[in-house]
Design an enzyme around this catalytic site. Structure first.
Site, PDB file in Angstrom:
ATOM      1  N   ILE A 184      67.308   1.064  80.260  1.00 38.07           N
ATOM      2  CA  ILE A 184      66.092   1.243  81.069  1.00 38.07           C
ATOM      3  C   ILE A 184      65.712   2.720  81.058  1.00 38.07           C
ATOM      4  CG2 ILE A 184      65.044   0.965  83.357  1.00 38.07           C
ATOM      5  CD1 ILE A 184      66.975  -1.340  83.869  1.00 38.07           C
TER       6      ILE A 184
ATOM      7  N   ASN B 105      60.218   1.940  80.321  1.00 35.61           N
ATOM      8  CA  ASN B 105      59.525   2.086  81.602  1.00 35.61           C
ATOM      9  C   ASN B 105      59.040   3.513  81.849  1.00 35.61           C
ATOM     10  OD1 ASN B 105      59.145   1.638  84.710  1.00 35.61           O
ATOM     11  ND2 ASN B 105      60.737   3.222  84.549  1.00 35.61           N
TER      12      ASN B 105
ATOM     13  N   TYR C 286      46.340   8.507  78.891  1.00 37.01           N
ATOM     14  CA  TYR C 286      47.150   7.442  79.503  1.00 37.01           C
ATOM     15  C   TYR C 286      46.676   6.064  79.014  1.00 37.01           C
ATOM     16  CZ  TYR C 286      49.601   4.741  83.105  1.00 37.01           C
ATOM     17  OH  TYR C 286      50.417   3.842  83.759  1.00 37.01           O
TER      18      TYR C 286
ATOM     19  N   LYS D 194      48.852   3.378  76.558  1.00 35.19           N
ATOM     20  CA  LYS D 194      49.215   2.024  77.005  1.00 35.19           C
ATOM     21  C   LYS D 194      48.568   0.958  76.107  1.00 35.19           C
ATOM     22  CE  LYS D 194      51.885   3.188  80.477  1.00 35.19           C
ATOM     23  NZ  LYS D 194      53.333   2.944  80.441  1.00 35.19           N
TER      24      LYS D 194
ATOM     25  N   THR E 273      54.439   4.956  93.976  1.00 35.99           N
ATOM     26  CA  THR E 273      55.424   5.876  93.391  1.00 35.99           C
ATOM     27  C   THR E 273      54.786   7.259  93.231  1.00 35.99           C
ATOM     28  OG1 THR E 273      54.676   5.435  91.147  1.00 35.99           O
ATOM     29  CG2 THR E 273      56.422   3.998  91.996  1.00 35.99           C
TER      30      THR E 273
HETATM   31  N1  LIG Z   1      52.761   3.548  89.645  1.00 42.04           N
HETATM   32  C1  LIG Z   1      51.774   2.763  89.247  1.00 42.04           C
HETATM   33  O1  LIG Z   1      50.839   2.453  90.004  1.00 42.04           O
HETATM   34  C2  LIG Z   1      51.787   2.181  87.845  1.00 42.04           C
HETATM   35  C3  LIG Z   1      50.748   1.326  87.483  1.00 42.04           C
HETATM   36  C4  LIG Z   1      50.736   0.778  86.202  1.00 42.04           C
HETATM   37  C5  LIG Z   1      51.758   1.092  85.326  1.00 42.04           C
HETATM   38  N2  LIG Z   1      52.768   1.934  85.702  1.00 42.04           N
HETATM   39  C6  LIG Z   1      53.828   2.233  84.724  1.00 42.04           C
HETATM   40  O2  LIG Z   1      55.093   1.967  85.309  1.00 42.04           O
HETATM   41  C7  LIG Z   1      56.089   2.823  84.719  1.00 42.04           C
HETATM   42  C8  LIG Z   1      56.890   3.485  85.829  1.00 42.04           C
HETATM   43  O3  LIG Z   1      56.018   4.306  86.589  1.00 42.04           O
HETATM   44  P1  LIG Z   1      56.391   4.859  88.038  1.00 42.04           P
HETATM   45  O4  LIG Z   1      55.172   4.694  88.854  1.00 42.04           O
HETATM   46  O5  LIG Z   1      57.685   4.290  88.495  1.00 42.04           O
HETATM   47  O6  LIG Z   1      56.541   6.409  87.688  1.00 42.04           O
HETATM   48  P2  LIG Z   1      57.364   7.568  88.401  1.00 42.04           P
HETATM   49  O7  LIG Z   1      57.707   7.218  89.810  1.00 42.04           O
HETATM   50  O8  LIG Z   1      56.603   8.817  88.121  1.00 42.04           O
HETATM   51  O9  LIG Z   1      58.743   7.562  87.576  1.00 42.04           O
HETATM   52  C9  LIG Z   1      58.718   7.899  86.220  1.00 42.04           C
HETATM   53  C10 LIG Z   1      60.122   7.768  85.637  1.00 42.04           C
HETATM   54  O10 LIG Z   1      60.049   8.203  84.275  1.00 42.04           O
HETATM   55  C11 LIG Z   1      60.976   9.252  84.066  1.00 42.04           C
HETATM   56  N3  LIG Z   1      60.420  10.261  83.164  1.00 42.04           N
HETATM   57  C12 LIG Z   1      59.248  10.949  83.326  1.00 42.04           C
HETATM   58  N4  LIG Z   1      59.116  11.832  82.342  1.00 42.04           N
HETATM   59  C13 LIG Z   1      60.237  11.719  81.560  1.00 42.04           C
HETATM   60  C14 LIG Z   1      60.702  12.383  80.400  1.00 42.04           C
HETATM   61  N5  LIG Z   1      59.993  13.373  79.844  1.00 42.04           N
HETATM   62  N6  LIG Z   1      61.882  12.013  79.863  1.00 42.04           N
HETATM   63  C15 LIG Z   1      62.616  11.025  80.438  1.00 42.04           C
HETATM   64  N7  LIG Z   1      62.231  10.354  81.528  1.00 42.04           N
HETATM   65  C16 LIG Z   1      61.058  10.709  82.084  1.00 42.04           C
HETATM   66  C17 LIG Z   1      61.223   9.875  85.445  1.00 42.04           C
HETATM   67  O11 LIG Z   1      62.536  10.419  85.507  1.00 42.04           O
HETATM   68  P3  LIG Z   1      62.877  11.997  85.478  1.00 42.04           P
HETATM   69  O12 LIG Z   1      61.804  12.719  86.211  1.00 42.04           O
HETATM   70  O13 LIG Z   1      64.229  12.034  86.133  1.00 42.04           O
HETATM   71  O14 LIG Z   1      62.945  12.325  84.019  1.00 42.04           O
HETATM   72  C18 LIG Z   1      61.139   8.641  86.346  1.00 42.04           C
HETATM   73  O15 LIG Z   1      62.397   8.005  86.408  1.00 42.04           O
HETATM   74  C19 LIG Z   1      55.316   3.808  83.832  1.00 42.04           C
HETATM   75  O16 LIG Z   1      55.384   3.402  82.496  1.00 42.04           O
HETATM   76  C20 LIG Z   1      53.888   3.698  84.331  1.00 42.04           C
HETATM   77  O17 LIG Z   1      52.942   4.022  83.330  1.00 42.04           O
HETATM   78  C21 LIG Z   1      52.807   2.494  86.946  1.00 42.04           C
END
Ligand SMILES: NC(=O)c1ccc[n+]([C@@H]2O[C@H](COP(=O)([O-])OP(=O)(O)OC[C@H]3O[C@@H](n4cnc5c(N)ncnc54)[C@H](OP(=O)(O)O)[C@@H]3O)[C@@H](O)[C@H]2O)c1
Length: 240
Positions: free
Chosen positions: A6, A75, A142, A146, A179
């Site tokens: 993951i 993810n 973005y 996607k 998030t």
């Molecule tokens: N939040 C929403 O409303 C939403 C909606 C549609 C889709 N999504 C998708 O859902 C997924 C998860 O999003 P989220 O909202 O949970 O985001 P988030 O809270 O910002 O978490 C992002 C995760 O990705 C990791 N990450 C970021 N940059 C990284 C890098 N350079 N290398 C390795 N790991 C990295 C971060 O860990 P570290 O900072 O520890 O590296 C963190 O664990 C994403 O693909 C996002 O596009 C989210």
């Protein structure tokens, strides 16, 4: 044992999904992120910056002699610079394409190579977004990463059929989740993002889903085969 890989396991959706999966003692999770926030006997962390492609290429999927099932969940993602084209920082374009699209493609490539012949049950779950299916101003990079992930997944599914390699493939939009990514979106300038008020209202109105609830929905797509007939899917497809 079931093995899950993951990305983005340290925060947000990835962290909640990792915790949920670890509740089952038949599961082991390999998490990948730049930081680690989970301590568990069946959790192994790889500290990687997935926007650095040399680090992505160096990641090796382990040989797993007792694997009943292997699942890769791409993810980790970033919204990047929320700005109209012409004003985006070029370095941010590179980082977001690397993290959101190129790293997942390399990981899938290496995952398929590692387990195609050695493990019977396999799944690639790419976390996509509704933004890959609808144009949103200020989110050019973005949305396009996607959309690319959706097409990568569809082509992979075609190849799996031809090669008879028995890999379940999904590109799943997880809905709007409470998030850090949403915090970043709400911090944009109105002149860079015409929809900002709508996103501020989602938060005020309690319309964001918690990462824990979204993780339960995502897990259903991993476990319930009848939910994976269409590669391009959304948690909004769930009727109950
Ligand atoms: N939040 C929403 O409303 C939403 C909606 C549609 C889709 N999504 C998708 O859902 C997924 C998860 O999003 P989220 O909202 O949970 O985001 P988030 O809270 O910002 O978490 C992002 C995760 O990705 C990791 N990450 C970021 N940059 C990284 C890098 N350079 N290398 C390795 N790991 C990295 C971060 O860990 P570290 O900072 O520890 O590296 C963190 O664990 C994403 O693909 C996002 O596009 C989210």
């Amino acid at each position: 044992m079931n093995y899950f890989f993951i990305t983005g396991s340290s925060k947000g959706l990835g962290k909640s999904l990792t915790e949920l999966i670890l509740n089952d003692e038949n599961n082991t999770v390999y998490g990948i992120a730049r930081s680690s926030s989970i301590q568990h006997d069946r959790y192994i962390h790889a500290n990687l910056d997935l926007s650095r492609l040399d680090e992505v290429e160096a990641f090796q999927f382990p040989s797993l002699n007792d694997a009943d099932k292997v699942v890769l969940v791409n993810n980790a993602g970033m919204v990047g610079d929320v700005k109209h084209v012409g004003k985006i920082n070029n370095q941010k374009i590179i980082e977001a394409y690397n993290l959101n699209l190129i790293a997942p493609a390399i990981l899938v490539n290496n995952f398929v190579a590692a387990y195609s012949n050695s493990v019977n049950e396999k799944m690639v779950l790419n976390i996509s977004s509704g933004a890959g299916r609808t144009p949103i101003d200020g989110w050019n990079v973005y949305c396009s990463t996607k959309a690319g992930m959706d097409m990568f997944s569809q082509v992979l599914k075609e190849e799996v059929k031809i090669d008879d390699s028995n890999i379940k493939v999904l590109s799943l939009a997880p809905g709007i989740i409470d998030t850090n990514m949403q915090v970043q979106i709400r911090e944009a300038e109105e002149s860079d993002f015409s929809n900002i008020e709508r996103f501020i209202e989602y938060k005020k109105g309690g319309d964001l889903t918690s990462p824990a609830i979204t993780a339960q929905q995502v897990l259903r797509f991993i476990e319930e085969d009848e939910l994976s007939t269409n590669v391009i899917c959304s948690v909004r497809d769930l009727t109950e």
